[in-house]
Design a protein around this motif. Structure first.
Motif, PDB file in Angstrom:
ATOM      1  N   GLN A   1     -19.754  25.697 -32.445  1.00  0.00           N
ATOM      2  CA  GLN A   1     -19.371  24.988 -33.452  1.00  0.00           C
ATOM      3  C   GLN A   1     -18.283  26.060 -34.337  1.00  0.00           C
ATOM      4  N   LEU A   2     -18.815  27.411 -34.458  1.00  0.00           N
ATOM      5  CA  LEU A   2     -17.949  28.001 -35.152  1.00  0.00           C
ATOM      6  C   LEU A   2     -16.338  28.307 -34.415  1.00  0.00           C
ATOM      7  N   GLU A   3     -16.395  28.182 -33.134  1.00  0.00           N
ATOM      8  CA  GLU A   3     -15.146  28.280 -32.469  1.00  0.00           C
ATOM      9  C   GLU A   3     -14.380  27.111 -32.471  1.00  0.00           C
ATOM     10  N   LEU A   4     -14.934  25.910 -32.527  1.00  0.00           N
ATOM     11  CA  LEU A   4     -14.312  24.766 -32.892  1.00  0.00           C
ATOM     12  C   LEU A   4     -13.729  24.669 -34.323  1.00  0.00           C
ATOM     13  N   GLU A   5     -14.523  25.303 -35.109  1.00  0.00           N
ATOM     14  CA  GLU A   5     -13.861  25.246 -36.668  1.00  0.00           C
ATOM     15  C   GLU A   5     -12.746  26.135 -36.735  1.00  0.00           C
ATOM     16  N   ALA A   6     -12.513  27.172 -35.983  1.00  0.00           N
ATOM     17  CA  ALA A   6     -11.246  27.922 -36.041  1.00  0.00           C
ATOM     18  C   ALA A   6      -9.975  27.174 -35.272  1.00  0.00           C
ATOM     19  N   HIS A   7     -10.310  26.246 -34.528  1.00  0.00           N
ATOM     20  CA  HIS A   7      -9.172  25.493 -33.916  1.00  0.00           C
ATOM     21  C   HIS A   7      -9.138  24.333 -34.351  1.00  0.00           C
ATOM     22  N   ARG A   8      -9.872  23.609 -35.540  1.00  0.00           N
ATOM     23  CA  ARG A   8      -9.854  22.349 -35.951  1.00  0.00           C
ATOM     24  C   ARG A   8      -8.668  21.724 -36.507  1.00  0.00           C
ATOM     25  N   GLU A   9      -7.732  22.679 -37.098  1.00  0.00           N
ATOM     26  CA  GLU A   9      -6.629  22.168 -37.515  1.00  0.00           C
ATOM     27  C   GLU A   9      -5.459  22.262 -36.496  1.00  0.00           C
ATOM     28  N   GLN A  10      -5.528  23.002 -35.607  1.00  0.00           N
ATOM     29  CA  GLN A  10      -4.468  22.811 -34.204  1.00  0.00           C
ATOM     30  C   GLN A  10      -4.937  21.747 -33.512  1.00  0.00           C
ATOM     31  N   LEU A  11      -6.248  21.286 -33.239  1.00  0.00           N
ATOM     32  CA  LEU A  11      -6.713  20.114 -32.675  1.00  0.00           C
ATOM     33  C   LEU A  11      -6.241  18.761 -33.333  1.00  0.00           C
ATOM     34  N   GLU A  12      -6.386  18.733 -34.513  1.00  0.00           N
ATOM     35  CA  GLU A  12      -5.777  17.697 -35.304  1.00  0.00           C
ATOM     36  C   GLU A  12      -4.164  17.382 -35.213  1.00  0.00           C
ATOM     37  N   ALA A  13      -3.549  18.602 -35.395  1.00  0.00           N
ATOM     38  CA  ALA A  13      -2.120  18.523 -35.133  1.00  0.00           C
ATOM     39  C   ALA A  13      -1.534  18.005 -33.541  1.00  0.00           C
ATOM     40  N   ASP A  14      -2.491  18.565 -32.807  1.00  0.00           N
ATOM     41  CA  ASP A  14      -2.270  18.195 -31.200  1.00  0.00           C
ATOM     42  C   ASP A  14      -2.549  16.645 -31.145  1.00  0.00           C
ATOM     43  N   VAL A  15      -3.506  16.311 -31.554  1.00  0.00           N
ATOM     44  CA  VAL A  15      -3.858  14.656 -31.495  1.00  0.00           C
ATOM     45  C   VAL A  15      -2.538  13.776 -32.352  1.00  0.00           C
ATOM     46  N   ARG A  16      -2.150  14.341 -33.433  1.00  0.00           N
ATOM     47  CA  ARG A  16      -1.176  13.770 -34.075  1.00  0.00           C
ATOM     48  C   ARG A  16       0.248  13.681 -33.239  1.00  0.00           C
ATOM     49  N   GLN A  17       0.357  14.612 -32.589  1.00  0.00           N
ATOM     50  CA  GLN A  17       1.585  14.676 -31.635  1.00  0.00           C
ATOM     51  C   GLN A  17       1.666  13.980 -30.594  1.00  0.00           C
ATOM     52  N   LEU A  18       0.354  13.790 -30.065  1.00  0.00           N
ATOM     53  CA  LEU A  18      -0.115  12.649 -28.893  1.00  0.00           C
ATOM     54  C   LEU A  18       0.354  11.314 -29.433  1.00  0.00           C
ATOM     55  N   VAL A  19      -0.184  11.055 -30.522  1.00  0.00           N
ATOM     56  CA  VAL A  19      -0.179   9.735 -31.108  1.00  0.00           C
ATOM     57  C   VAL A  19       1.644   9.522 -31.370  1.00  0.00           C
ATOM     58  N   ASP A  20       2.095  10.480 -31.991  1.00  0.00           N
ATOM     59  CA  ASP A  20       3.754  10.469 -32.084  1.00  0.00           C
ATOM     60  C   ASP A  20       4.555  10.310 -30.805  1.00  0.00           C
ATOM     61  N   LYS A  21       4.096  10.785 -29.749  1.00  0.00           N
ATOM     62  CA  LYS A  21       4.602  10.986 -28.261  1.00  0.00           C
ATOM     63  C   LYS A  21       4.603   9.467 -27.953  1.00  0.00           C
ATOM     64  N   TYR A  22       3.286   8.719 -27.991  1.00  0.00           N
ATOM     65  CA  TYR A  22       3.391   7.456 -27.518  1.00  0.00           C
ATOM     66  C   TYR A  22       3.839   6.201 -28.349  1.00  0.00           C
TER      67      TYR A  22
END
Length: 68
Positions: free
Chosen positions: A6-27
């Protein structure tokens, strides 16, 4: 106390959200190539729904997951 995962995921949560936004934008961009007059809000909703469905399939395919 939070698990290390959980701690590791929290450290990357913002990047994960940015990646998903880019995926939506791509499609969305791909859809706009095919249909220039596309209804963007509807297209975004459909893309997000498809991403959720894909995540559900991936989650249920994991070892130890409960059958749907």
């Amino acid at each position: 106390m939070p698990h290390l995962e959980q701690l590791e995921l929290e450290a990357h949560r913002e990047q994960l959200e940015a990646d998903v936004r880019q995926l939506v934008d791509k499609y969305l961009t791909i859809a706009e190539w095919d249909v220039p007059e596309i209804n963007e809000p509807l297209a975004i909703t459909l893309i997000i729904t498809a991403v959720r469905q894909a995540l559900d399939r991936i989650e249920h395919a994991q070892p130890g997951s409960a059958p749907a």
